[in-house]
Design an enzyme around this catalytic site. Structure first.
Site, PDB file in Angstrom:
ATOM      1  N   HIS A 133      -5.468   1.798   1.034  1.00 60.94           N
ATOM      2  CA  HIS A 133      -4.834   2.742   0.117  1.00 60.94           C
ATOM      3  C   HIS A 133      -4.749   2.119  -1.274  1.00 60.94           C
ATOM      4  CE1 HIS A 133      -3.521   3.817   4.147  1.00 60.94           C
ATOM      5  NE2 HIS A 133      -3.283   5.035   3.715  1.00 60.94           N
ATOM      6  N   GLU A 174       0.825  -1.214   0.000  1.00 61.52           N
ATOM      7  CA  GLU A 174       0.000   0.000   0.000  1.00 61.52           C
ATOM      8  C   GLU A 174       0.856   1.261   0.000  1.00 61.52           C
ATOM      9  OE1 GLU A 174      -3.510   0.132   2.297  1.00 61.52           O
ATOM     10  OE2 GLU A 174      -3.966  -1.996   2.030  1.00 61.52           O
ATOM     11  N   LYS A 215     -10.262   4.736   7.258  1.00 67.61           N
ATOM     12  CA  LYS A 215      -9.466   5.605   6.388  1.00 67.61           C
ATOM     13  C   LYS A 215      -9.408   5.022   4.981  1.00 67.61           C
ATOM     14  CE  LYS A 215      -4.854   7.552   5.634  1.00 67.61           C
ATOM     15  NZ  LYS A 215      -3.411   7.415   5.937  1.00 67.61           N
TER      16      LYS A 215
END
Length: 248
Positions: free
Chosen positions: A138, A82, A165
């Site tokens: 991510h 990531e 997130k």
């Protein structure tokens, strides 16, 4: 949600500054400089030259906690899957996360959802140490379709994250709009779950500035070095956030 004196539900996004120095002296010096000026400090442990030594990580953490004073400290080991520097195949990711929590020095720990997100036992151990978890995903290659992004946020919430997130890479401005729409929808549907979202790169910079409009509670700004594409100077970011907050 309050982390030390920082209220993540205030509507004004906290400005978090990553620390990416490689050696202990540089790490502590930088944290000391940021204490009191940044709303939150992120130690990117995957940049640390002794990343494979939990003993040395813990030693730095103890000094980092003192250096940060009352500024919340987020600890992140970003894997190579990531966009980070820690080879996930090394097998030490989970044990390092546990060691960070057990040190008693971190306020929050970032755990990659695709790497360990289904490990409820680990999250339980982290939370038993009084540490909040940020489950993250991510994508440095693209911005997934709208449903995929929303489903990621839901899955991380359902997995027990204290904060969710999502960071994605846009190919065009429409990708940024879709990320902001997903952020807005999730925040309206689940206001009790703090979320952090960003569209990376130069196209996505606007997403780092308008968190309070769409519901993202933390934004990341650079000091000496950016830890992700699209980060701007954190002092400038703080001023933009202040202006937007006062305009509401």
């Amino acid at each position: 949600m309050k982390i030390r004196n920082l209220d993540l539900n205030s509507g004004k996004p906290a400005v978090c500054v990553p620390v990416t120095e490689k050696d202990q002296e540089g790490i502590i010096e930088h944290i000391q400089e940021l204490a009191g000026s940044a709303d939150m400090i992120e130690w990117r442990i995957d940049y640390f030259e002794d990343i494979y030594s939990l003993e040395k990580i813990t030693a730095v953490l103890k000094k980092a906690r003192v250096a940060a004073k009352n500024t919340p400290l987020l600890c992140t080991i970003r894997t190579d899957l990531e966009g980070g520097n820690f080879p996930v195949k090394s097998g030490d990711y989970k044990e390092t996360i546990k060691g960070i929590a057990e040190s008693g020095c971190a306020d929050l720990i970032d755990i990659e959802y695709d790497t360990l997100g289904d490990d409820r036992g680990l999250r339980g151990e982290v939370e038993n140490c009084g540490v909040k978890t940020v489950l993250s995903h991510h994508d440095f290659n693209c911005t997934p379709d709208t449903k995929t992004m929303y489903d990621y946020l839901i899955s991380m919430k359902d997995a027990g994250a204290d904060i969710v997130k999502l960071a994605v890479m846009p190919k065009e401005s429409a990708d940024v709009l879709r990320l902001l729409q997903v952020t807005n929808d999730f925040h309206k549907n689940y206001p009790e779950t703090p979320l952090i979202t960003m569209s990376m790169g130069s196209i996505g910079t606007i997403s780092r500035l308008c968190g309070q409009t769409f519901g993202s509670c933390v934004t990341f700004g650079a000091d000496r070095e950016a830890s992700a594409p699209g980060q701007i100077d954190f002092e400038e970011l703080k001023e933009i956030v202040r202006i937007l907050d006062e305009a509401e």
